[in-house]
Write a protein that holds these residues in place. Structure first.
Motif: not given
Ligand code: ATP
Ligand code: MG
Length: 653
Positions: A508-521
Motif C-alpha cells: 500500500v503506498d502513501e496514498d492508500g493505493y494497493i499494488t499487487i506484487t505476486g504470490r507470497v508462497d
C-alpha cells in the motif's frame, strides 16, 4: 522501498458526469456505509438487484465460519435473473453478438436466448434425466451454445463445470472424475486461424478410463468434421434441439445451492474445484459489471477471455446478461488474420467496453504496434485488464493508442475464488496509477496485513487478505472442505479470527493505493533466509538486457535451497558472448538491490518462459527442470507447450 512517485491519470470528465459512481466522495460514502452497517449494505443491494422467487430471512450466517452463508432462505433462479426478467423491456435487444473465427456472425436477442436456453434445458432434462444437483461438464469452444449450456444447467439447478477447451484428455478426465459428472457437453471441434481443430476426440480419450459416472455425451456440431460416434452414449445436439419445447420452468433454487464448479488454473498446485453459490455470485457479477465497466443500456461490451476461465463465466456470460447488457463472444484469436483483428471488431461493433489480459496487450503491441491507427476506436469508453500486473509499456500503449487517452483503464484484481472483481479502479471516479489495482470495491474489505492482522508500513509488502466474507466468495472446494479451510483460512488472522488470504502479496503506498506484487508462497529459503521470488525477479529486471525473468529454488544439500534464474533477453543480439559474463553482471545488480544473500547460483538464458494462457509463469515446471526432473505434469494448459523442451535444452546444454 523507495520509489519515485507514480504519475496519476484522472477520469475523463464527460464520462464521469454520467458514470454510476461519479467521484471519490461517492465511493467513500458507499464504503463507509458498508463499514458501518455491513449486513444492511448487502441487504439493500440484494433486494434491489435480484428478482427473488421467495425472500431470504437472513443476510449473512457466520455460525459455521468459514463456511459462510448469504441470503439464507431466499429462492431464485440465475437463468431467470439473466434472461426471463429482461423480456418485458429487452426482448429484441441483442444479448449475445457472436463472431466466428472465419468472420461468420450471429446476433442472439434476449427472446432468442430465452428460447435456446429453454430448449437446451428441456433436452438435458427429458433426454438425459439431468436434474437439480447433477454435475455437467462442458468442454466447449467459444460458441453461443456454450453459454446456452451454462444457462440451461442453471435453469435446471444442475451444477456445471466448464473445462477449458485447450486442456488435455488427462486434465479433462481428472476434472470429470473429481466432479462425478453425469453428462459431458462438447462440440466436434471449432475453428482457429481458419482451420478446424477437434474437441470430441479428446473427450473420447478422457472417457476411456475411470469415468463410469458419465452416462451421456452431447455433441454440438460446429466444424462438421468426422467424429467417432458411440451408440447409446453420444447424441447430436443439432438433431435433437428442435424437438424440444422452448418452455422450461426455472427451478426455484436456494441462495446457497451450488451454481457451478470451476477448477483453478493450477499454476500453484493441483487444481481445486472452486464451488460457487447462486445468489451471492450473481449479485456481485451484476454489480461489478455496472460499477467497474459502467455498461449502459445501448452499449456493446466485449471481454476476450475464454469461458473456460472465471473471467469468461462472470464477465462474458453471467455478469453482462444479469444486467441485461449486450455481450460479444469471439471464437477466434485476436492476431488472426492479422494483429488488427480485435481493433477491426471494435470498429465494426462499436465496442464501448473492452476487457482483456496484459499478455494479450503485449502480443498485440509487439505484433501490431500501428494496427490500431487503421481503425476507428472512438466508441471505446472503458478498457479493462485482468490476470497479472500490467507493465508500464503495455499500459501506455493501451491507454494512448487504444483508449485515445480518454478511457480509464480498470486494472481488476480478483481470483477464481472471489467470483468477481475485488480491487479495481472505478472508471468515472478513481485517479489511476498505472500498474496499480488501486482500491477495494465498495463493500469489499480487502486489506494488506501481516499474519496477525496488523497493517504494514507504507511500501512494505504484506498479505492481501479479505477480512470480511463477501457474497460472491468461494463456498468450499468440491469434495474437500478441509483443503478449503487450509488453503484460504490458515495463514492470516485478524482480531484472532482466521480471514481469507488470497495467496498474493501486495503493498500500500502513501496514498492508500494497493499494488499487487505476486504470490507470497513463492519464497526461496537460502540458509535460513526467506526471500520472495518477486523481489529477486524485480532486481534482475533492472539489468538493461533482461526482458523477462523467473526465479525458483533448487534443493541444495548445504544451503537448503539455491537460487536458479531463467532469463529471457530483450534481443537475441543481447546474448552477446558469454552467458557467464551476463550472469556476473546480473549478480552485481542483485547484490546492489538486495544483497549478496540473494545472488543466483545458476542463471540460464532461455528463449521464453512456460506461461499459462492467462500469462502466468508455471514455476513448478521451472522447479522440476532446475532439479533435472522429468516433466510429468500436464503442460497442455501452457500457451506454448513446446517451450518446455526448449528450456530443457538450454539448461542441460
Ligand atoms: P491457481 O490458484 O491454481 O494457482 P491461478 O491463481 O492462476 O491458479 P486464477 O484464479 O485465474 O488462477 O488467477 C488469480 C490470480 O491472478 C491472482 O491470485 C493474482 O495472482 C493474479 N491476478 C489476477 N488479476 C490480477 C491483477 N489485476 N494484477 C495482478 N495480479 C492479478
Ligand atoms: Mg490462485
Amino acid at each position: 522501498m523507495s520509489e519515485e512517485k507514480k504519475p496519476v491519470f484522472y477520469p475523463n470528465r464527460e464520462f464521469a458526469k454520467q458514470a454510476r459512481i461519479k467521484n471519490m466522495c461517492e465511493y467513500h460514502d458507499l464504503m463507509n456505509w458498508a463499514k458501518e452497517d455491513y449486513e444492511g449494505y448487502w441487504d439493500h443491494w440484494a433486494k434491489e438487484k435480484i428478482d427473488w422467487f421467495e425472500p431470504y430471512t437472513q443476510v449473512l450466517d457466520e455460525s459455521n465460519a468459514p463456511f459462510y452463508k448469504w441470503f439464507v432462505g431466499g429462492k431464485l433462479n440465475v437463468s431467470y435473473q439473466c434472461i426471463d426478467r429482461h423480456l418485458e423491456v429487452r426482448k429484441n435487444k441483442a444479448a449475445i453478438i457472436f463472431e466466428g473465427d472465419r468472420g461468420d456472425k450471429q446476433i442472439i436477442t434476449y427472446l432468442e436466448l430465452y428460447r435456446n436456453v429453454n430448449r437446451f434445458a428441456n433436452l438435458l432434462k427429458n433426454k438425459f434425466g439431468v436434474k437439480k444437483g447433477d454435475r455437467v461438464v462442458l468442454y466447449m469452444p467459444m460458441i453461443p451454445e456454450a453459454a446456452y449450456a451454462m444457462l440451461a444447467c442453471a435453469r435446471l439447478g444442475a451444477i456445471h463445470s466448464v473445462v477449458f477447451g485447450g486442456f488435455s484428455a488427462e486434465a479433462l478426465r481428472d476434472r470429470i472424475i473429481d466432479a462425478e459428472a453425469k453428462v459431458v457437453i462438447t462440440a466436434d471441434g471449432a475453428f482457429r486461424k481458419d482451420k478446424p481443430y477437434m474437441l470430441k476426440p479428446v473427450v473420447d480419450t478422457a472417457l476411456e478410463e475411470g469415468c463410469d459416472c458419465v452416462e451421456k455425451v452431447l455433441v454440438v456440431q460446429r466444424n462438421h468434421e468426422d467424429v467417432v460416434w458411440i451408440e447409446g452414449r453420444d447424441y447430436s445436439y443439432n438433431e435433437l434441439i428442435d424437438l424440444d419445447s422452448d418452455n422450461c420452468e426455472p427451478e426455484a433454487m436456494e441462495s446457497e445451492d451450488p451454481l457451478f464448479l470451476l477448477y483453478t488454473s493450477g499454476s500453484t498446485g493441483k487444481p481445486k474445484g472452486v464451488q460457487h453459490a447462486q445468489a451471492g455470485y450473481i449479485l456481485w457479477a451484476q454489480m461489478t459489471m455496472e460499477w467497474v465497466f459502467d455498461v449502459k443500456e445501448n452499449d456493446t461490451y466485449w471481454c476476450t477471455a475464454d469461458i473456460g476461465w472465471i473471467t469468461g463465466h462472470t464477465y462474458i456470460v453471467y455478469g453482462p446478461l444479469a444486467m441485461g447488457a449486450t455481450t460479444v463472444m469471439f471464437e477466434g484469436v485476436p492476431t488472426y488474420p492479422d494483429a488488427g483483428r480485435a481493433w477491426k471488431m471494435v470498429e465494426e461493433y462499436k465496442i464501448n467496453q473492452f476487457y482483456t489480459a496484459p499478455t494479450a496487450i503485449r502480443v498485440l503491441h509487439k505484433m501490431g504496434e500501428h494496427e490500431p491507427e487503421k481503425y476507428d476506436l472512438s466508441s471505446l469508453k472503458v478498457l479493462g485488464t485482468v490476470g497479472e500486473p500490467i507493465d508500464p509499456p503495455a499500459w501506455k500503449w493501451y491507454y494512448e493508442k487504444i483508449g485515445g487517452g480518454r478511457c480509464s483503464i480498470v486494472d481488476t484484481w480478483w481470483q477464481t475464488e472471489t467470483g468477481g472483481h475485488m480491487i479495481s479502479p472505478l472508471p468515472g471516479a478513481t485517479p489511476i496509477k498505472p500498474g496499480c489495482a488501486t482500491f477495494p470495491l465498495p463493500g469489499i474489505m480487502a486489506e494488506v496485513i501481516d499474519r496477525d492482522g496488523n497493517p504494514l508500513e507504507t511500501g512494505e509488502q504484506g498479505l492481501l487478505c479479505i477480512t470480511k466474507p463477501w457474497p460472491s466468495m468461494i463456498r468450499t472446494i468440491w469434495n474437500d472442505p478441509d483443503r478449503f479451510v487450509k488453503s484460504y483460512f490458515g495463514d492470516a488472522k485478524k482480531d484472532g479470527k482466521p480471514v481469507y488470504f488470497s495467496g498474493d502479496g501486495a503493498i500500500v503506498d502513501e496514498d492508500g493505493y494497493i499494488t499487487i506484487t505476486g504470490r507470497v508462497d513463492d519464497v526461496i529459503n537460502v540458509s535460513g533466509h526467506r526471500m520472495g521470488t518477486a523481489e529477486i525477479e524485480a532486481a534482475i529486471k533492472k539489468h538493461p538486457h533482461v526482458a523477462e525473468v523467473a526465479v525458483v529454488g533448487k534443493p541444495d544439500e548445504i544451503k537448503g535451497e539455491s537460487i536458479f534464474a531463467y532469463v529471457v533477453l530483450k534481443d537475441v543480439e543481447d546474448s552477446f558472448g558469454e552467458e557467464a559474463e551476463l550472469a556476473k553482471e546480473i549478480n552485481q545488480v542483485i547484490a546492489k538491490e538486495i544483497g549478496n544473500i540473494a545472488k543466483c547460483d545458476t542463471i540460464k538464458v532461455v528463449p521464453g518462459l512456460p506461461k499459462t494462457r492467462s500469462g502466468k509463469v508455471m514455476r513448478r515446471i521451472l522447479r522440476a527442470i532446475a532439479k533435472g526432473e522429468e516433466i510429468k505434469q500436464d503442460i497442455s494448459t501452457l500457451e506454448d507447450p513446446s517451450i518446455v523442451a526448449r528450456i530443457q535444452t538450454c539448461v542441460i546444454g
